[in-house]
Write a protein that holds these residues in place. Structure first.
Motif: not given
Lengths: 236, 394
Positions: B111-113, B147-151, B181-182, B190-197
């Motif tokens: 996918g692409f986000t 590591v990732a916290v995902i929307g 998971v947020l 925002d809900d489609n975002q992946i947060n990483i360091p």
């Protein structure tokens, strides 16, 4: 006898595209209180126009029309409506009832325009319908009534504001002979109670109840006779 | 006596049921459109406002010119600018961020986000200040990298299989472990975002120095416009140029509201046109009604009705048609607006639909007035008719 209705040299001209058409051509006449007058003449003679003028439904082109002391030629539309509502009761050939209102409501309607309270209107209308023999038809719509019944409703309506004058334009024209006779009897009865009645008709048979017969032709009076039979003055 | 006219009007409407209802439908559509559109756009406004209040009230966003929001490239901010802003008093902390799109792979699906990178040690505080929580797992901790916290939408909707804590995802060929998971934020982006360091993001995007956006958290109680100016001046002095933009959350909200305002005008305009059509419908119906009842008008006049009486009877009838249309239209419009709520939520925007009483009252009043106004001309004509002419009409 004081004259209740007086016409002085009244003219009525209709303006049509082809030019001016005279319908009433200088009529003068006088009708007393308690008279039963028959206006008779062939169609186009101007008898209906004359009735419309006396009934304040139309205004004359020239001349004076007095109802009591008032010259109605000088009244505003609003005042004319008041005269129609208070002093005149109409009975038409085609009954002219409001189709969406039942018999009781139709009879009560004229009182609404005189600011009579609803309860008074209903009780008075009820009483009148009982008098004309329609006690069990009050809730019926006009199209659920026979011609004779409809005309009785119309008569009750004409009487509801206690007018001095009843104008009847071919009241039996849409009725069979027997029913027509009954309606004429009702009119005669009203005359006997003191109402002034003007009957417009082309049927000479109906004039026998009248005490005064006015013949019209081409907008002019061609005969003004007193009948020996009808009329309150003579018959009583 | 006006009440009697009302009863007469009701009677006449009931007598011509089909035509009356058809006329009413015209008004219903117009009013429903206006009510629903106003309600939705006002709800949209207040929902956005609420989001901004919890999310970014005390934040100032600095971006390079040319960076028009996440996903576009910036050409200018560096870590030096971050240091400049950090030195200003009144700033609680500054978060430099990279926000770019990348290919994401999960179990053979790609996918692409949008990928967001903030310093690992700042995540916890940053989310806490924004009032955000995880529904599963935890935030990114100090010293963590892949590591990732995902929307919420990444977790639930992006791939055919749901992603949970402990799953592995691949971002631009690098492996990340999902640690949290947020909860749903309420806007699709925002809900489609992946947060990483940030360190990991630099590696993913091969961007060792630049920063896309600097988010400055201002100490609470500080004057925001004042801080905005201080940041602008400090950056200008240090950099010697003005190729950057400093905006506050309020300004962003204002911009959005401006767009919403234009949208609202357009929508209400469309609704007004349909109401106009409804009004013409009433007028048409009233004209036919006058024509149809010419004889009745004559009868009423012959038994004593004055011109104003006739005028009122017809006006009340027209107003009544308008009012009935208004009541039904308001109900339908409210229903439609309430129905949009769940649909919007499904599409990633939990719209809180608020039904406002003044809007409903306005709709009702409007319909009544439209009815009356469109009735005036036919009613006036009816009242002016000469009794003898009206009686002769067949």
């Amino acid at each position: 006898m004081s004259s209740l209705i007086k016409l002085e040299n009244v003219h009525k001209v209709y303006r049509l595209e082809g030019g001016e058409v005279p319908a009433i051509n200088g009529i003068s006449l006088s009708i007393n209180q308690g008279d039963f007058v028959a206006l008779i003449g062939p169609s186009g003679s101007g008898k209906s126009t004359a009735m419309n003028l006396v009934g304040c439904l139309d205004t004359a082109s020239k001349g004076n029309i007095f109802l009591g002391k008032h010259n109605i030629q000088h009244l505003s539309e609003s005042d004319l409506a008041q005269v129609r509502g208070k002093q005149i009761g109409f009975i038409f050939q085609t009954f002219n009832l409001i189709p969406s209102l039942n018999a009781l409501e139709n009879v009560a309607l004229p009182m609404m325009f005189q600011n009579v309270s609803r309860s008074v209107r209903m009780s008075k209308a009820q009483k009148l319908l009982e008098q004309v023999g329609l006690a069990n038809r009050m809730g019926h719509l006009p199209n659920q009534l026979s011609g004779g019944q409809r005309q009785r409703v119309a008569i009750a309506r004409a009487l509801v504001n206690d007018p001095e004058i009843i104008l009847a334009d071919e009241p039996t024209g849409n009725l069979d002979t027997k029913t027509g006779e009954e309606i004429m009897k009702v009119l005669k009865g009203l005359n006997e109670q003191g109402k002034t009645i003007i009957l417009v008709t082309h049927n000479p048979d109906l004039t026998k109840l009248a005490n005064k017969v006015i013949k019209l032709k081409d907008g002019k009076i061609i005969g003004n006779s007193k009948s020996s039979v009808g009329g309150k003055n003579e018959s009583s | 006596m006006r009440f009697d006219y009302f009863l007469l009007a009701v009677n006449s409407i009931r007598h011509r049921k089909l035509r009356s209802w058809l006329t009413v439908v015209g008004i219903v559509i117009g009013v429903a459109a206006i009510i629903s559109l106003i309600t939705i756009s006002r709800s949209l406004e207040s929902t956005l406002e609420q989001q901004f209040e919890t999310f970014g009230a005390n934040r100032i966003f600095v971006s390079g010119k040319g960076f028009q929001g996440p996903g576009t490239q910036s050409n200018g901010l560096t870590i030096e600018d971050v240091e400049t802003i950090e030195k200003i008093s009144g700033i609680e902390y500054v978060a430099p961020g990279l926000f770019r799109s990348a290919e994401v792979k999960y179990k053979e699906e790609t996918g692409f986000t949008l990928i967001g990178g903030l310093p690992a040690e700042q995540y916890e505080k940053f989310y806490a200040d924004g009032g955000l929580k995880t529904t599963e797992g935890r935030f990114i901790q100090e010293d963590e990298k892949y590591v990732a916290v995902i929307g919420s939408r990444v977790a639930e909707k992006m791939f055919s299989k749901e992603i949970g804590v402990g799953n592995k995802i691949e971002i631009n060929k690098l492996n990340f472990k999902v640690v949290g998971v947020l909860e749903e934020i309420g806007n699709a982006q925002d809900d489609n975002q992946i947060n990483i360091p940030l360190d990991a993001a630099r590696e993913v995007f091969a961007e060792p120095e630049k920063v896309d956006m600097i988010i400055a958290q201002v100490k609470s109680g500080t004057d925001i416009p004042d801080m905005q100016e201080k940041i602008e001046k400090a950056l200008e002095r240090k950099r010697g140029d003005t190729s950057f933009e400093v905006v506050t959350a309020t300004q962003i909200l204002e911009q959005i509201n401006q767009v919403l305002g234009v949208m609202q005008i357009v929508l209400v305009g469309i609704a007004a046109i349909s109401l106009l059509v409804g009004a013409i419908g009433i007028m048409n119906s009233m004209y036919t009604s006058v024509l149809e009842r010419t004889k009745e008008i004559g009868i009423m006049k012959s038994i004593g009705a004055r011109n104003p009486d006739i005028l009122w009877i017809f006006l009340i009838e027209a107003g009544l048609i308008g009012l009935v249309g208004g009541v039904l239209g308001s109900a339908l419009g409210t229903g439609m607006a309430l129905g949009i709520g769940p649909i919007a939520k499904e599409a990633g925007f939990p719209l809180i639909v608020q039904v406002e009483m003044p809007v409903l009252v306005l709709g009702l009043l409007f319909a009544f007035i439209v009815g009356m106004v469109s009735g005036i001309l036919p009613a006036y004509q009816a009242s002016k008719m000469k009794p003898v002419d009206a009686l002769r009409y067949e």
